[in-house]
Scaffold this motif. Structure first.
Motif, mmCIF file in Angstrom:
data_model
loop_
_atom_site.group_PDB
_atom_site.id
_atom_site.type_symbol
_atom_site.label_atom_id
_atom_site.label_comp_id
_atom_site.label_asym_id
_atom_site.label_seq_id
_atom_site.Cartn_x
_atom_site.Cartn_y
_atom_site.Cartn_z
ATOM 1 N N MET A 1 63.374 -47.820 13.494
ATOM 2 C CA MET A 1 64.072 -46.793 14.299
ATOM 3 C C MET A 1 65.557 -47.126 14.338
ATOM 4 O O MET A 1 65.941 -48.193 14.794
ATOM 5 C CB MET A 1 63.491 -46.792 15.712
ATOM 6 N N THR A 2 66.334 -46.235 13.832
ATOM 7 C CA THR A 2 67.766 -46.512 13.773
ATOM 8 C C THR A 2 68.440 -46.110 15.084
ATOM 9 O O THR A 2 67.890 -45.347 15.861
ATOM 10 C CB THR A 2 68.419 -45.690 12.655
ATOM 11 N N GLU A 3 69.620 -46.656 15.302
ATOM 12 C CA GLU A 3 70.405 -46.239 16.473
ATOM 13 C C GLU A 3 70.647 -44.744 16.438
ATOM 14 O O GLU A 3 70.672 -44.084 17.468
ATOM 15 C CB GLU A 3 71.760 -46.952 16.472
ATOM 16 N N HIS A 4 70.834 -44.237 15.210
ATOM 17 C CA HIS A 4 71.105 -42.812 15.067
ATOM 18 C C HIS A 4 69.957 -41.978 15.610
ATOM 19 O O HIS A 4 70.165 -41.023 16.352
ATOM 20 C CB HIS A 4 71.366 -42.454 13.613
ATOM 21 N N SER A 5 68.715 -42.342 15.265
ATOM 22 C CA SER A 5 67.605 -41.514 15.730
ATOM 23 C C SER A 5 67.390 -41.678 17.221
ATOM 24 O O SER A 5 66.951 -40.738 17.894
ATOM 25 C CB SER A 5 66.336 -41.807 14.932
ATOM 26 N N ALA A 6 67.710 -42.849 17.775
ATOM 27 C CA ALA A 6 67.622 -43.003 19.229
ATOM 28 C C ALA A 6 68.576 -42.033 19.909
ATOM 29 O O ALA A 6 68.191 -41.304 20.834
ATOM 30 C CB ALA A 6 67.938 -44.443 19.628
ATOM 31 N N SER A 7 69.808 -41.996 19.450
ATOM 32 C CA SER A 7 70.774 -41.099 20.107
ATOM 33 C C SER A 7 70.433 -39.641 19.826
ATOM 34 O O SER A 7 70.642 -38.781 20.691
ATOM 35 C CB SER A 7 72.210 -41.429 19.696
ATOM 36 N N ALA A 8 69.859 -39.348 18.656
ATOM 37 C CA ALA A 8 69.453 -37.959 18.377
ATOM 38 C C ALA A 8 68.348 -37.529 19.333
ATOM 39 O O ALA A 8 68.336 -36.388 19.815
ATOM 40 C CB ALA A 8 68.985 -37.839 16.923
ATOM 41 N N LEU A 9 67.403 -38.447 19.611
ATOM 42 C CA LEU A 9 66.329 -38.099 20.557
ATOM 43 C C LEU A 9 66.868 -37.918 21.972
ATOM 44 O O LEU A 9 66.423 -37.031 22.699
ATOM 45 C CB LEU A 9 65.240 -39.179 20.547
ATOM 46 N N ILE A 10 67.830 -38.747 22.338
ATOM 47 C CA ILE A 10 68.424 -38.598 23.681
ATOM 48 C C ILE A 10 69.155 -37.251 23.782
ATOM 49 O O ILE A 10 69.043 -36.544 24.793
ATOM 50 C CB ILE A 10 69.366 -39.791 23.987
ATOM 51 N N LEU A 11 69.858 -36.877 22.727
ATOM 52 C CA LEU A 11 70.552 -35.573 22.746
ATOM 53 C C LEU A 11 69.558 -34.423 22.829
ATOM 54 O O LEU A 11 69.778 -33.445 23.565
ATOM 55 C CB LEU A 11 71.438 -35.421 21.504
ATOM 56 N N ALA A 12 68.446 -34.529 22.095
ATOM 57 C CA ALA A 12 67.420 -33.475 22.154
ATOM 58 C C ALA A 12 66.784 -33.422 23.540
ATOM 59 O O ALA A 12 66.483 -32.331 24.063
ATOM 60 C CB ALA A 12 66.360 -33.731 21.080
ATOM 61 N N ALA A 13 66.582 -34.587 24.144
ATOM 62 C CA ALA A 13 66.013 -34.629 25.499
ATOM 63 C C ALA A 13 66.978 -33.987 26.498
ATOM 64 O O ALA A 13 66.566 -33.267 27.411
ATOM 65 C CB ALA A 13 65.706 -36.069 25.886
ATOM 66 N N ARG A 14 68.260 -34.240 26.317
ATOM 67 C CA ARG A 14 69.267 -33.622 27.205
ATOM 68 C C ARG A 14 69.255 -32.109 27.085
ATOM 69 O O ARG A 14 69.359 -31.387 28.084
ATOM 70 C CB ARG A 14 70.659 -34.142 26.859
ATOM 71 N N ALA A 15 69.140 -31.633 25.866
ATOM 72 C CA ALA A 15 69.110 -30.179 25.671
ATOM 73 C C ALA A 15 67.879 -29.597 26.366
ATOM 74 O O ALA A 15 67.957 -28.545 27.027
ATOM 75 C CB ALA A 15 69.094 -29.855 24.176
ATOM 76 N N ALA A 16 66.737 -30.282 26.235
ATOM 77 C CA ALA A 16 65.505 -29.798 26.877
ATOM 78 C C ALA A 16 65.637 -29.802 28.392
ATOM 79 O O ALA A 16 65.135 -28.889 29.075
ATOM 80 C CB ALA A 16 64.323 -30.659 26.437
ATOM 81 N N ALA A 17 66.307 -30.821 28.928
ATOM 82 C CA ALA A 17 66.460 -30.915 30.382
ATOM 83 C C ALA A 17 67.215 -29.716 30.941
ATOM 84 O O ALA A 17 67.066 -29.373 32.121
ATOM 85 C CB ALA A 17 67.171 -32.208 30.759
ATOM 86 N N GLY A 18 67.979 -29.065 30.086
ATOM 87 C CA GLY A 18 68.681 -27.853 30.520
ATOM 88 C C GLY A 18 67.723 -26.737 30.903
ATOM 89 O O GLY A 18 68.106 -25.798 31.609
ATOM 90 N N ASN A 19 66.469 -26.857 30.440
ATOM 91 C CA ASN A 19 65.450 -25.860 30.780
ATOM 92 C C ASN A 19 64.488 -26.346 31.855
ATOM 93 O O ASN A 19 63.438 -25.708 32.074
ATOM 94 C CB ASN A 19 64.646 -25.483 29.528
ATOM 95 N N ALA A 20 64.819 -27.453 32.504
ATOM 96 C CA ALA A 20 63.940 -27.955 33.563
ATOM 97 C C ALA A 20 63.768 -26.894 34.648
ATOM 98 O O ALA A 20 64.722 -26.202 35.010
ATOM 99 C CB ALA A 20 64.524 -29.228 34.167
ATOM 100 N N HIS A 21 62.543 -26.794 35.132
ATOM 101 C CA HIS A 21 62.286 -25.978 36.325
ATOM 102 C C HIS A 21 62.105 -26.975 37.465
ATOM 103 O O HIS A 21 61.014 -27.519 37.664
ATOM 104 C CB HIS A 21 61.031 -25.122 36.120
ATOM 105 N N ALA A 22 63.217 -27.281 38.138
ATOM 106 C CA ALA A 22 63.210 -28.355 39.130
ATOM 107 C C ALA A 22 63.956 -27.945 40.402
ATOM 108 O O ALA A 22 64.863 -28.642 40.863
ATOM 109 C CB ALA A 22 63.818 -29.616 38.524
ATOM 110 N N PRO A 23 63.580 -26.784 40.988
ATOM 111 C CA PRO A 23 64.305 -26.309 42.169
ATOM 112 C C PRO A 23 63.977 -27.105 43.430
ATOM 113 O O PRO A 23 64.680 -26.955 44.439
ATOM 114 C CB PRO A 23 63.831 -24.857 42.304
ATOM 115 N N TYR A 24 62.926 -27.941 43.394
ATOM 116 C CA TYR A 24 62.518 -28.669 44.609
ATOM 117 C C TYR A 24 63.140 -30.051 44.649
ATOM 118 O O TYR A 24 63.679 -30.464 45.670
ATOM 119 C CB TYR A 24 60.982 -28.728 44.676
ATOM 120 N N SER A 25 63.107 -30.756 43.532
ATOM 121 C CA SER A 25 63.714 -32.092 43.484
ATOM 122 C C SER A 25 65.179 -32.033 43.071
ATOM 123 O O SER A 25 65.920 -32.978 43.340
ATOM 124 C CB SER A 25 62.959 -32.983 42.491
ATOM 125 N N ASN A 26 65.567 -30.961 42.392
ATOM 126 C CA ASN A 26 66.907 -30.902 41.785
ATOM 127 C C ASN A 26 67.168 -32.103 40.883
ATOM 128 O O ASN A 26 68.306 -32.575 40.760
ATOM 129 C CB ASN A 26 68.002 -30.779 42.850
#
Ligand code: THU
Length: 146
Positions: A1-26
């Motif tokens: 696992m390269t550093e590059h793929s680690a950061s790519a996964l973190i970026l993809a996770a960040r993009a997904a978090a933009g769609n979180a439905h989290a109105p209770y915990s924020n």
């Protein structure tokens, strides 16, 4: 696992978090799962007005992987989280239940899955093996399932 793929996964996770439905915990969480074929499957936390029914981002992502018939193909997962609107930089680890759910994929696939953990923003990434986060795990192997 390269550093590059680690950061790519973190970026993809960040993009997904933009769609979180989290109105209770924020608290928005995103997860991105890397499969053996190089594809990435994402998920975000999905809360419910009946609070206890809420689903974590990692669980949502892995259920989607399963729906694609690829539960045995998981190589790594990136997870980020933070309070909405706070720009949190602290790295976030999967909760206990999610560690157990990641373990299902790990044992079935015969891989000690890499877990890359980041914050809602910032460059910090902490990388663990699942066996470090959930040592001596109970799993499908205990039931004779492989
Ligand atoms: N959460 C996740 O999505 N994953 C975790 O590993 C920890 C917690 C979510 C659940 C809830 O929607 C919010 O974060 C606050 O606990």
């Amino acid at each position: 696992m390269t550093e590059h793929s680690a950061s790519a996964l973190i970026l993809a996770a960040r993009a997904a978090a933009g769609n979180a439905h989290a109105p209770y915990s924020n608290f928005a969480v995103g997860a991105a799962v890397l499969l053996t074929d190089g594809s990435v499957v994402t998920g975000a936390n999905f809360e419910n007005a009946s609070y206890g029914l809420s689903l974590c981002a990692e669980t949502v992502a892995l259920a989607t992987v399963n729906a694609q018939g690829k539960l045995r193909d998981v190589v790594a997962i990136g997870v980020i989280g933070g309070r909405i609107g706070h720009g949190d930089t602290a790295t976030v680890r999967p909760c206990g239940r999610c560690r157990q759910i990641i373990n299902e994929a790990a044992q079935l696939g015969g891989r000690d899955i890499l877990v890359h953990c980041g914050g809602a923003t910032g460059d910090a990434i902490a990388t663990h093996r699942l066996s470090e986060l959930l040592p001596d795990a109970f799993g499908p192997a205990d039931l004779g399932i492989g």
